[in-house]
Enzyme design. Structure first.
Site, PDB file in Angstrom:
ATOM      1  N   GLU A  66      17.359   7.499  16.865  1.00  0.00           N
ATOM      2  CA  GLU A  66      18.295   6.373  16.985  1.00  0.00           C
ATOM      3  C   GLU A  66      17.690   5.176  17.702  1.00  0.00           C
ATOM      4  O   GLU A  66      18.301   4.110  17.740  1.00  0.00           O
ATOM      5  CB  GLU A  66      19.557   6.810  17.757  1.00  0.00           C
ATOM      6  CG  GLU A  66      20.286   7.981  17.157  1.00  0.00           C
ATOM      7  CD  GLU A  66      19.789   9.337  17.669  1.00  0.00           C
ATOM      8  OE1 GLU A  66      20.476  10.336  17.413  1.00  0.00           O
ATOM      9  OE2 GLU A  66      18.727   9.399  18.309  1.00  0.00           O
ATOM     10  N   CYS A  67      16.527   5.326  18.269  1.00  0.00           N
ATOM     11  CA  CYS A  67      15.903   4.260  19.038  1.00  0.00           C
ATOM     12  C   CYS A  67      15.031   3.394  18.127  1.00  0.00           C
ATOM     13  O   CYS A  67      14.319   3.916  17.265  1.00  0.00           O
ATOM     14  CB  CYS A  67      15.065   4.872  20.161  1.00  0.00           C
ATOM     15  SG  CYS A  67      14.707   3.722  21.484  1.00  0.00           S
ATOM     16  N   MET A  68      15.093   2.080  18.293  1.00  0.00           N
ATOM     17  CA  MET A  68      14.256   1.167  17.515  1.00  0.00           C
ATOM     18  C   MET A  68      12.774   1.400  17.811  1.00  0.00           C
ATOM     19  O   MET A  68      11.933   1.266  16.937  1.00  0.00           O
ATOM     20  CB  MET A  68      14.610  -0.285  17.846  1.00  0.00           C
ATOM     21  CG  MET A  68      15.931  -0.741  17.303  1.00  0.00           C
ATOM     22  SD  MET A  68      16.359  -2.433  17.836  1.00  0.00           S
ATOM     23  CE  MET A  68      14.946  -3.374  17.334  1.00  0.00           C
ATOM     24  N   SER A  69      12.470   1.704  19.047  1.00  0.00           N
ATOM     25  CA  SER A  69      11.096   2.018  19.442  1.00  0.00           C
ATOM     26  C   SER A  69      10.811   3.465  19.061  1.00  0.00           C
ATOM     27  O   SER A  69      11.722   4.259  18.841  1.00  0.00           O
ATOM     28  CB  SER A  69      10.934   1.868  20.952  1.00  0.00           C
ATOM     29  OG  SER A  69      11.286   0.569  21.362  1.00  0.00           O
TER      30      SER A  69
END
Length: 139
Positions: free
Chosen positions: A49-52
């Protein structure tokens, strides 16, 4: 009530003047994060779920079970700093203590919501949720 650990992190950040100094401090904290073993950079340890690109792994502390130890890594400097804070905050705790840790107080005290994009904010909470999810089997 905010834990002494969270209060200490917030106080460290409050010593810094503006957000630019706090941002730089977060980057420095991330740079000090111990390298994550390559063997732990797996699909199941990836925070989708994290962009990174964030990986987190948990292992029982061999010296003090049922306490847990986390390792983590991230490909962006600011989020790596957040990962470093959370790894430090959650390592050495039991699954129950991790579940009870008031990360809302931490993030509010650091004013992260005001300085991170909404997508990054969602990702930071996804990191916390993954760390809690990883701890639950050790409860």
């Amino acid at each position: 009530m905010i834990s002494d650990e969270i209060n200490a992190v917030i106080e460290d950040f409050e010593l810094l003047g503006d957000w630019d100094q706090r941002y730089q401090y977060l980057v420095e904290i991330g740079e000090r994060l111990p390298a994550m073993p390559a063997v732990d950079k797996t699909e199941e340890n990836w925070v989708r779920e994290c962009m990174s690109t964030v990986h987190l792994a948990v292992h029982p502390d061999a010296n003090t079970p049922p306490r847990l130890h986390y390792s983590g890594d991230c490909d962006t400097a600011i989020i790596k700093g957040v990962v470093a804070i959370l790894v430090t905050l959650f390592s050495g705790k039991t699954a129950a203590e991790i579940e009870e840790t008031d990360v809302d107080a931490l993030f509010e005290g650091l004013h992260l919501e005001e300085h991170l994009s909404p997508n990054r904010h969602v990702g930071v909470y996804a990191i916390v949720e993954q760390m809690r999810r990883q701890a639950r089997p050790f409860a």
